[in-house]
Design a protein around this motif. Sequence first.
Motif, PDB file in Angstrom:
ATOM      1  N   VAL A 120     -41.440   9.975 -47.931  1.00  0.00           N
ATOM      2  CA  VAL A 120     -41.389  10.195 -49.379  1.00  0.00           C
ATOM      3  C   VAL A 120     -40.584  11.456 -49.696  1.00  0.00           C
ATOM      4  N   ALA A 121     -40.857  12.538 -48.993  1.00  0.00           N
ATOM      5  CA  ALA A 121     -40.132  13.787 -49.245  1.00  0.00           C
ATOM      6  C   ALA A 121     -38.646  13.640 -48.935  1.00  0.00           C
ATOM      7  N   ASP A 122     -38.326  12.976 -47.833  1.00  0.00           N
ATOM      8  CA  ASP A 122     -36.926  12.788 -47.446  1.00  0.00           C
ATOM      9  C   ASP A 122     -36.158  11.911 -48.434  1.00  0.00           C
ATOM     10  N   ASN A 123     -36.864  11.028 -49.111  1.00  0.00           N
ATOM     11  CA  ASN A 123     -36.225  10.080 -50.029  1.00  0.00           C
ATOM     12  C   ASN A 123     -36.649  10.314 -51.480  1.00  0.00           C
ATOM     13  N   TRP A 124     -37.070  11.531 -51.793  1.00  0.00           N
ATOM     14  CA  TRP A 124     -37.646  11.826 -53.100  1.00  0.00           C
ATOM     15  C   TRP A 124     -36.742  11.423 -54.251  1.00  0.00           C
ATOM     16  N   THR A 125     -35.447  11.702 -54.149  1.00  0.00           N
ATOM     17  CA  THR A 125     -34.560  11.373 -55.266  1.00  0.00           C
ATOM     18  C   THR A 125     -34.480   9.872 -55.493  1.00  0.00           C
ATOM     19  N   THR A 126     -34.659   9.084 -54.466  1.00  0.00           N
ATOM     20  CA  THR A 126     -34.702   7.630 -54.605  1.00  0.00           C
ATOM     21  C   THR A 126     -36.065   7.190 -55.131  1.00  0.00           C
ATOM     22  N   VAL A 127     -37.107   7.764 -54.582  1.00  0.00           N
ATOM     23  CA  VAL A 127     -38.481   7.383 -54.959  1.00  0.00           C
ATOM     24  C   VAL A 127     -38.701   7.564 -56.456  1.00  0.00           C
ATOM     25  N   VAL A 128     -38.265   8.691 -57.006  1.00  0.00           N
ATOM     26  CA  VAL A 128     -38.532   8.956 -58.422  1.00  0.00           C
ATOM     27  C   VAL A 128     -37.687   8.096 -59.357  1.00  0.00           C
ATOM     28  N   THR A 129     -36.681   7.414 -58.838  1.00  0.00           N
ATOM     29  CA  THR A 129     -35.914   6.502 -59.684  1.00  0.00           C
ATOM     30  C   THR A 129     -36.527   5.109 -59.721  1.00  0.00           C
ATOM     31  N   GLU A 130     -37.516   4.878 -58.851  1.00  0.00           N
ATOM     32  CA  GLU A 130     -38.207   3.591 -58.834  1.00  0.00           C
ATOM     33  C   GLU A 130     -39.057   3.450 -60.098  1.00  0.00           C
ATOM     34  N   ARG A 131     -39.237   2.218 -60.530  1.00  0.00           N
ATOM     35  CA  ARG A 131     -40.070   1.982 -61.706  1.00  0.00           C
ATOM     36  C   ARG A 131     -41.512   2.437 -61.459  1.00  0.00           C
ATOM     37  N   HIS A 132     -41.991   2.198 -60.235  1.00  0.00           N
ATOM     38  CA  HIS A 132     -43.344   2.599 -59.840  1.00  0.00           C
ATOM     39  C   HIS A 132     -43.259   3.320 -58.494  1.00  0.00           C
ATOM     40  N   PRO A 133     -43.020   4.627 -58.515  1.00  0.00           N
ATOM     41  CA  PRO A 133     -42.870   5.364 -57.257  1.00  0.00           C
ATOM     42  C   PRO A 133     -44.047   5.194 -56.298  1.00  0.00           C
ATOM     43  N   SER A 134     -45.257   5.157 -56.830  1.00  0.00           N
ATOM     44  CA  SER A 134     -46.414   5.004 -55.939  1.00  0.00           C
ATOM     45  C   SER A 134     -46.420   3.635 -55.271  1.00  0.00           C
ATOM     46  N   ALA A 135     -45.916   2.615 -55.946  1.00  0.00           N
ATOM     47  CA  ALA A 135     -45.828   1.285 -55.334  1.00  0.00           C
ATOM     48  C   ALA A 135     -44.805   1.283 -54.200  1.00  0.00           C
ATOM     49  N   TRP A 136     -43.701   2.001 -54.394  1.00  0.00           N
ATOM     50  CA  TRP A 136     -42.683   2.132 -53.352  1.00  0.00           C
ATOM     51  C   TRP A 136     -43.312   2.743 -52.102  1.00  0.00           C
ATOM     52  N   ALA A 137     -44.041   3.829 -52.295  1.00  0.00           N
ATOM     53  CA  ALA A 137     -44.672   4.517 -51.173  1.00  0.00           C
ATOM     54  C   ALA A 137     -45.763   3.660 -50.542  1.00  0.00           C
ATOM     55  N   TRP A 138     -46.565   2.991 -51.370  1.00  0.00           N
ATOM     56  CA  TRP A 138     -47.657   2.178 -50.843  1.00  0.00           C
ATOM     57  C   TRP A 138     -47.118   1.021 -49.997  1.00  0.00           C
ATOM     58  N   ARG A 185     -44.431   0.967 -48.201  1.00  0.00           N
ATOM     59  CA  ARG A 185     -44.034   1.518 -46.903  1.00  0.00           C
ATOM     60  C   ARG A 185     -45.256   1.881 -46.079  1.00  0.00           C
ATOM     61  N   HIS A 186     -46.283   2.392 -46.735  1.00  0.00           N
ATOM     62  CA  HIS A 186     -47.518   2.767 -46.033  1.00  0.00           C
ATOM     63  C   HIS A 186     -48.169   1.537 -45.400  1.00  0.00           C
ATOM     64  N   THR A 187     -48.293   0.471 -46.143  1.00  0.00           N
ATOM     65  CA  THR A 187     -48.927  -0.727 -45.590  1.00  0.00           C
ATOM     66  C   THR A 187     -48.082  -1.338 -44.469  1.00  0.00           C
ATOM     67  N   GLN A 188     -46.759  -1.198 -44.556  1.00  0.00           N
ATOM     68  CA  GLN A 188     -45.893  -1.675 -43.477  1.00  0.00           C
ATOM     69  C   GLN A 188     -46.131  -0.881 -42.192  1.00  0.00           C
ATOM     70  N   VAL A 189     -46.258   0.433 -42.329  1.00  0.00           N
ATOM     71  CA  VAL A 189     -46.513   1.280 -41.164  1.00  0.00           C
ATOM     72  C   VAL A 189     -47.882   0.949 -40.565  1.00  0.00           C
ATOM     73  N   ILE A 190     -48.873   0.781 -41.412  1.00  0.00           N
ATOM     74  CA  ILE A 190     -50.219   0.444 -40.939  1.00  0.00           C
ATOM     75  C   ILE A 190     -50.186  -0.889 -40.198  1.00  0.00           C
ATOM     76  N   ALA A 191     -49.496  -1.867 -40.746  1.00  0.00           N
ATOM     77  CA  ALA A 191     -49.391  -3.173 -40.095  1.00  0.00           C
ATOM     78  C   ALA A 191     -48.720  -3.049 -38.731  1.00  0.00           C
ATOM     79  N   ARG A 192     -47.633  -2.289 -38.677  1.00  0.00           N
ATOM     80  CA  ARG A 192     -46.932  -2.100 -37.402  1.00  0.00           C
ATOM     81  C   ARG A 192     -47.824  -1.411 -36.377  1.00  0.00           C
ATOM     82  N   ARG A 193     -48.480  -0.358 -36.794  1.00  0.00           N
ATOM     83  CA  ARG A 193     -49.301   0.419 -35.861  1.00  0.00           C
ATOM     84  C   ARG A 193     -50.565  -0.330 -35.441  1.00  0.00           C
ATOM     85  N   SER A 194     -51.100  -1.163 -36.313  1.00  0.00           N
ATOM     86  CA  SER A 194     -52.317  -1.906 -35.980  1.00  0.00           C
ATOM     87  C   SER A 194     -52.023  -3.231 -35.281  1.00  0.00           C
TER      88      SER A 194
END
Length: 104
Positions: free
Chosen positions: A53-71, A73-82
Motif C-alpha cells: 500500500v505504501a509503495d503504491n500509495w499514489t495509485t491506491v488513492v486514485t482508486e474509487r475504493h482504496p480499502s477495497a483495492w488493499a483488501w 490484495r490482502h485476501t490474495q496473499v492470504i490465499a497464497r500463503r494458506s
Amino acid sequence: MTTTARRKTMKSPPAVLTNAFYDLHRPAYVAFAAARLRAEEAQIAVSCLFSLVADNWTTVVTERHPSAWAWERHTQVIARRSGRTTTAVEDISLLHHQLRLGID
C-alpha cells in the motif's frame, strides 16, 4: 506494482495519510490473517500488504475504493500463503460472525 528503480524516483506518500490508512484498517487485516494463518505468517502477510500500500500509495488513492483495492490484495496473499482460496460467503462469515466486525 512498483519496481525498485521507480520507487527511488517517487516521492514518499505523506506519512499522515498512510498512517491513517494503517491505523484504520490494520486491526481487521490482522484479525482476518490470524484466523487463516499461523501467527508468524499472519504478521508477515499484513506487513507485506502495508508495504505494498505504501509503495503504491499514489495509485491506491486514485482508486474509487482504496480499502477495497488493499483488501483484494490482502485476501490474495492470504490465499497464497494458506494454500486455499475462500469464497466471499466464507470471508463474510469469518469477518462478521466470528471476528464480530461490522458489515461496512
